[in-house]
Design a protein around this motif. Structure first.
Motif, PDB file in Angstrom:
ATOM      1  N   THR A 289       0.831  -1.208   0.000  1.00  0.00           N
ATOM      2  CA  THR A 289       0.000   0.000   0.000  1.00  0.00           C
ATOM      3  C   THR A 289       0.866   1.259   0.000  1.00  0.00           C
ATOM      4  O   THR A 289       0.598   2.211  -0.742  1.00  0.00           O
ATOM      5  N   LEU A 290       1.916   1.245   0.833  1.00  0.00           N
ATOM      6  CA  LEU A 290       2.797   2.416   0.937  1.00  0.00           C
ATOM      7  C   LEU A 290       3.522   2.669  -0.378  1.00  0.00           C
ATOM      8  O   LEU A 290       3.580   3.802  -0.866  1.00  0.00           O
ATOM      9  N   MET A 291       4.058   1.605  -0.975  1.00  0.00           N
ATOM     10  CA  MET A 291       4.799   1.765  -2.231  1.00  0.00           C
ATOM     11  C   MET A 291       3.858   2.111  -3.387  1.00  0.00           C
ATOM     12  O   MET A 291       4.178   2.950  -4.225  1.00  0.00           O
ATOM     13  N   VAL A 292       2.703   1.464  -3.419  1.00  0.00           N
ATOM     14  CA  VAL A 292       1.746   1.747  -4.483  1.00  0.00           C
ATOM     15  C   VAL A 292       1.226   3.175  -4.365  1.00  0.00           C
ATOM     16  O   VAL A 292       0.917   3.813  -5.376  1.00  0.00           O
ATOM     17  N   SER A 293       1.162   3.713  -3.134  1.00  0.00           N
ATOM     18  CA  SER A 293       0.711   5.095  -2.956  1.00  0.00           C
ATOM     19  C   SER A 293       1.663   6.076  -3.629  1.00  0.00           C
ATOM     20  O   SER A 293       1.278   7.208  -3.929  1.00  0.00           O
ATOM     21  N   ARG A 294       2.902   5.646  -3.872  1.00  0.00           N
ATOM     22  CA  ARG A 294       3.858   6.487  -4.590  1.00  0.00           C
ATOM     23  C   ARG A 294       3.547   6.526  -6.086  1.00  0.00           C
ATOM     24  O   ARG A 294       4.045   7.383  -6.809  1.00  0.00           O
ATOM     25  N   ILE A 295       2.734   5.564  -6.542  1.00  0.00           N
ATOM     26  CA  ILE A 295       2.288   5.587  -7.934  1.00  0.00           C
ATOM     27  C   ILE A 295       1.105   6.543  -8.050  1.00  0.00           C
ATOM     28  O   ILE A 295       1.141   7.506  -8.811  1.00  0.00           O
ATOM     29  N   SER A 296       0.029   6.263  -7.263  1.00  0.00           N
ATOM     30  CA  SER A 296      -1.131   7.154  -7.220  1.00  0.00           C
ATOM     31  C   SER A 296      -2.143   6.612  -6.220  1.00  0.00           C
ATOM     32  O   SER A 296      -2.123   5.422  -5.885  1.00  0.00           O
ATOM     33  N   ASP A 297      -3.062   7.473  -5.778  1.00  0.00           N
ATOM     34  CA  ASP A 297      -4.148   7.022  -4.909  1.00  0.00           C
ATOM     35  C   ASP A 297      -5.106   6.113  -5.674  1.00  0.00           C
ATOM     36  O   ASP A 297      -5.741   5.234  -5.095  1.00  0.00           O
ATOM     37  N   ASP A 298      -5.215   6.328  -6.996  1.00  0.00           N
ATOM     38  CA  ASP A 298      -6.038   5.445  -7.816  1.00  0.00           C
ATOM     39  C   ASP A 298      -5.492   4.018  -7.797  1.00  0.00           C
ATOM     40  O   ASP A 298      -6.252   3.048  -7.726  1.00  0.00           O
ATOM     41  N   ALA A 299      -4.179   3.893  -7.852  1.00  0.00           N
ATOM     42  CA  ALA A 299      -3.555   2.571  -7.816  1.00  0.00           C
ATOM     43  C   ALA A 299      -3.831   1.890  -6.473  1.00  0.00           C
ATOM     44  O   ALA A 299      -4.075   0.679  -6.416  1.00  0.00           O
ATOM     45  N   VAL A 300      -3.826   2.669  -5.396  1.00  0.00           N
ATOM     46  CA  VAL A 300      -4.137   2.130  -4.064  1.00  0.00           C
ATOM     47  C   VAL A 300      -5.569   1.618  -4.020  1.00  0.00           C
ATOM     48  O   VAL A 300      -5.850   0.541  -3.493  1.00  0.00           O
ATOM     49  N   ALA A 301      -6.489   2.398  -4.578  1.00  0.00           N
ATOM     50  CA  ALA A 301      -7.891   1.987  -4.604  1.00  0.00           C
ATOM     51  C   ALA A 301      -8.061   0.672  -5.369  1.00  0.00           C
ATOM     52  O   ALA A 301      -8.821  -0.209  -4.959  1.00  0.00           O
ATOM     53  N   VAL A 302      -7.327   0.518  -6.460  1.00  0.00           N
ATOM     54  CA  VAL A 302      -7.387  -0.712  -7.262  1.00  0.00           C
ATOM     55  C   VAL A 302      -6.872  -1.905  -6.457  1.00  0.00           C
ATOM     56  O   VAL A 302      -7.482  -2.982  -6.449  1.00  0.00           O
ATOM     57  N   VAL A 303      -5.741  -1.725  -5.769  1.00  0.00           N
ATOM     58  CA  VAL A 303      -5.165  -2.814  -4.978  1.00  0.00           C
ATOM     59  C   VAL A 303      -6.118  -3.225  -3.849  1.00  0.00           C
ATOM     60  O   VAL A 303      -6.365  -4.414  -3.616  1.00  0.00           O
ATOM     61  N   GLY A 304      -6.683  -2.235  -3.140  1.00  0.00           N
ATOM     62  CA  GLY A 304      -7.607  -2.546  -2.049  1.00  0.00           C
ATOM     63  C   GLY A 304      -8.849  -3.255  -2.542  1.00  0.00           C
ATOM     64  O   GLY A 304      -9.287  -4.246  -1.955  1.00  0.00           O
ATOM     65  N   PHE A 305      -9.411  -2.779  -3.640  1.00  0.00           N
ATOM     66  CA  PHE A 305     -10.602  -3.392  -4.219  1.00  0.00           C
ATOM     67  C   PHE A 305     -10.289  -4.815  -4.707  1.00  0.00           C
ATOM     68  O   PHE A 305     -11.051  -5.750  -4.449  1.00  0.00           O
TER      69      PHE A 305
END
Length: 467
Positions: free
Chosen positions: A33-49
């Protein structure tokens, strides 16, 4: 004085490696989550979903894995190691086949699945990439989960812990390489994170197979994976299918709740994902104690030490409540700063911080529910936990979440309120069932006889299960 085998099944000997393993799994998710947040918040939403979707798929093989784990501990407790061995082999074979089927479905139509589950349209391309790669490796999740469950229920909770350590180190290194283009890795962003996840799981599965083959008195041979014992498999399903329904209730209700949150917007979806990460950390030790208690109680139950099995549930609950309350309070105090590590969006941080107080109420209920629910499962009373899950999770957690969170406009606050009510309702019902001792009394007096561990000489202390 406890003998060697008994010491292996004491609560703390079982619990601390499970805690380390779960902590490292949490770390894997948090680092993701922390590393993906460096890509974008959209990417975080995708990973969580996507992770909610993957958890939903695991219910297809957890029926066999969970039932097998409880039976293995019971059979070892009753000194039927041959049956335990056959059960373990059948569990691994069956779940591998189911895992392959899941992998094919997720690899072939990732965007269609995400669209049906109400993923925001602008996130569908990212979701398609992530789900196809990680979902395509779902067979590895099936194997890893079953192998770890079997190995843990033989009393060896350290083995899966060591594997988790190695998997996390590899995953973090590969994540960093793929996201930032370090160590000669291509800069592939979210696709690289997905590849890193699958590669680290593959290595973990190979190590777990090595341990699994040596987990019983006689080494398991490859040709034995053709073995199928219908009566024993029937025992697995008898205990396992209610567990599968129970878990599917939780996972699918969570998936639907995520779909509700997705309709609120990407900000709410990202905030829930970050909070889910923090809440998981908060409950790690409580979850470890509950899982260890299930193994210990199943072993004691199989051995005929019924009174010790009964008391072990309350001992585990007492320790667990202390730890989760302390952890929830720490999260309440420092949660806003921790959320700031994941996102710089003030709307996401404010929304997540507003839920920290509710988490203080949620965690004790979750501990009561899990400790006593696992105790009921350990003695085979899995249908009861299934029935209360069917009622509470769907009516209280899901339907009311829609009514309060979406229809009445309370948003995440309304949804969290329903989650809290669900945990406490199931916890209270599990407490009443365990206190009634239906399955324990049945095991104590199958023919009206008094079990050996219920008889004590005058002045002799009552034996207690090891802590």
């Amino acid at each position: 004085m406890l003998d060697k085998d008994t010491k292996k099944f004491t609560l703390w000997v079982l619990a601390w490696p499970i805690f380390i393993e779960l902590f490292l799994q949490f770390l894997l998710g948090a680092v993701d989550t922390l590393m993906v947040s460096r890509i974008s918040d959209d990417a975080v939403a995708v990973v969580g979903f996507s992770n909610q979707l993957f958890q939903a798929m695991t219910t297809l093989f957890v029926t066999v894995a969970s039932g097998a784990g409880i039976l293995i501990a019971q059979k070892l407790g009753s000194r039927k190691s041959g049956d335990a061995r056959i059960i373990a082999i059948m569990a691994v074979s069956s779940t591998t086949i189911i895992g392959i089927a899941c992998s094919v479905v997720l690899y072939v139509m990732p965007e269609s699945i995400a669209s049906v589950l109400q993923m925001p349209e602008h996130l569908l391309p990212l979701a398609g990439t992530y789900i196809s790669i990680v979902g395509g490796g779902m067979v590895l999740v099936a194997m890893m989960s079953t192998l770890s469950t079997v190995i843990r229920n033989t009393g060896n909770t350290r083995g899966p812990m060591y594997v988790a350590i190695g998997m996390n180190i590899i995953h973090v290194i590969m994540n960093y390489g793929f996201i930032f283009g370090a160590f000669g890795f291509p800069e592939w962003g979210l696709a690289g994170v997905a590849i890193s996840t699958v590669a680290s799981r593959l290595l973990a599965v190979l190590l777990l197979i090595y341990m699994f083959l040596r987990s019983f008195e006689y080494r398991i041979k490859w040709r034995e994976f053709k073995v199928f014992d219908r009566p024993l498999f029937g025992e697995i399903l008898r205990i396992g299918w209610p567990l599968g329904v129970n878990l599917s209730c939780w996972v699918f209700s969570q998936l639907i709740i995520y779909a509700f949150i997705a309709t609120l917007g990407a900000t709410e979806l990202a905030a829930r994902t970050y909070m889910n990460t923090l809440e998981s950390f908060c409950f790690l030790l409580g979850s470890s104690i509950a899982m260890a208690a299930q193994i210990q109680i199943a072993h004691l139950y199989g051995e005929g030490r019924i009174r010790e099995a009964y008391r072990s549930a309350y001992r585990a609950l007492g320790f667990g409540l202390i730890y989760v309350v302390v952890n929830a309070f720490i999260l309440y105090v420092f949660g806003k700063q921790l959320l700031g590590l994941f996102s710089s969006d003030p709307a996401i941080i404010a929304l997540g911080a507003s839920l920290l107080g509710m988490n203080l109420i949620l965690q004790p209920g979750k501990m009561i529910n899990m400790a006593l629910g696992n105790s009921l499962n350990a003695v085979g009373d899995t249908r009861f936990t299934m029935y209360i899950s069917l009622g509470s999770m769907w009516i209280v957690a899901t339907v009311l979440s829609y009514v309060l969170g979406i229809r009445l406009g309370w948003g995440l606050i309304g949804i969290y309120s329903c989650m809290i009510a669900d945990e406490y309702l199931r916890g209270a019902l599990s407490y009443l069932r365990w206190r009634g001792q239906k399955y324990l009394r049945k095991a104590e007096n199958p023919d009206g006889a008094v079990p050996a561990d219920a008889v004590k000489k005058p002045g002799e202390p009552v034996a207690a299960a090891g802590v």
